[in-house]
Write a protein that holds these residues in place. Sequence first.
Motif: not given
Length: 180
Positions: A143, A132, A168, A50, A63, A48, A60, A138, A119-121, A72
């Motif tokens: 999640e 990515y 969230k 994204n 997660h 996948q 974000r 998903y 992971h986050g940024f 990823k």
Amino acid sequence: MQVIDTRIPDVKIIEPKVFGDKRGFFMETWNQKEFEKHVTGYPVKFVQDNHSKSNKGILRGLHFQTENTQGKLVRVVSGEVFDVAVDIRIDSPTYGEWVGVYLSAENKKQLWIPEGFAHGFYVTSNDAEFVYKCTDFYNPKSEVSIAWNDPFINIDWPIVKSPKLSEKDSLAKPLKLVLG
Ligand SMILES: Cc1cn([C@H]2C[C@H](O)[C@@H](COP(=O)(O)OP(=O)(O)O[C@H]3O[C@H](C)C(=O)[C@H](O)[C@H]3O)O2)c(=O)[nH]c1=O
């Protein structure tokens, strides 16, 4: 391409070879043979792709999926973000540790984040487009969000004022409450 180790052995920074000429540039952003030979050392199948766009100050994450865990390969195609991977593998010697790297359209850096990481940024430019590849699909039912400012993880985000979060993410709990 150059592969750069980080303080967490399985997380790698990748600097693709960029061919510039008077037209602009060309680079291979992913080559299975090269990736498996120089980054992972084992077969990796991405299933996948994204693409997200975020404005300045958006954060974000953090997660991960408890099922269909995702490796990823992340990069930025417009703007700049501070990208973070957190080791949440219970038996890992680097459990709870994090790696942060600035990814930007300009530096063309990529980060390989294997399965077993949150992971986050955080977007440091006016806006950023983040693309990515994921090694599994998903699965929203599995999640989980971890609080970006979890004192146990203690990420040194380049944040000047409170980040803008999704609903969230604003309700996310610390790692210890999430994983027990
Ligand atoms: C992740 C994802 C989302 N969606 C849908 C679900 C929502 O309706 C919408 C936005 O989802 P979300 O707010 O979870 O998007 P992000 O906050 O960017 O989530 C991602 O943020 C961090 C940085 C990650 O590493 C993960 O890939 C992912 O958790 O896209 C999909 O349809 N497929 C997907 O793979």
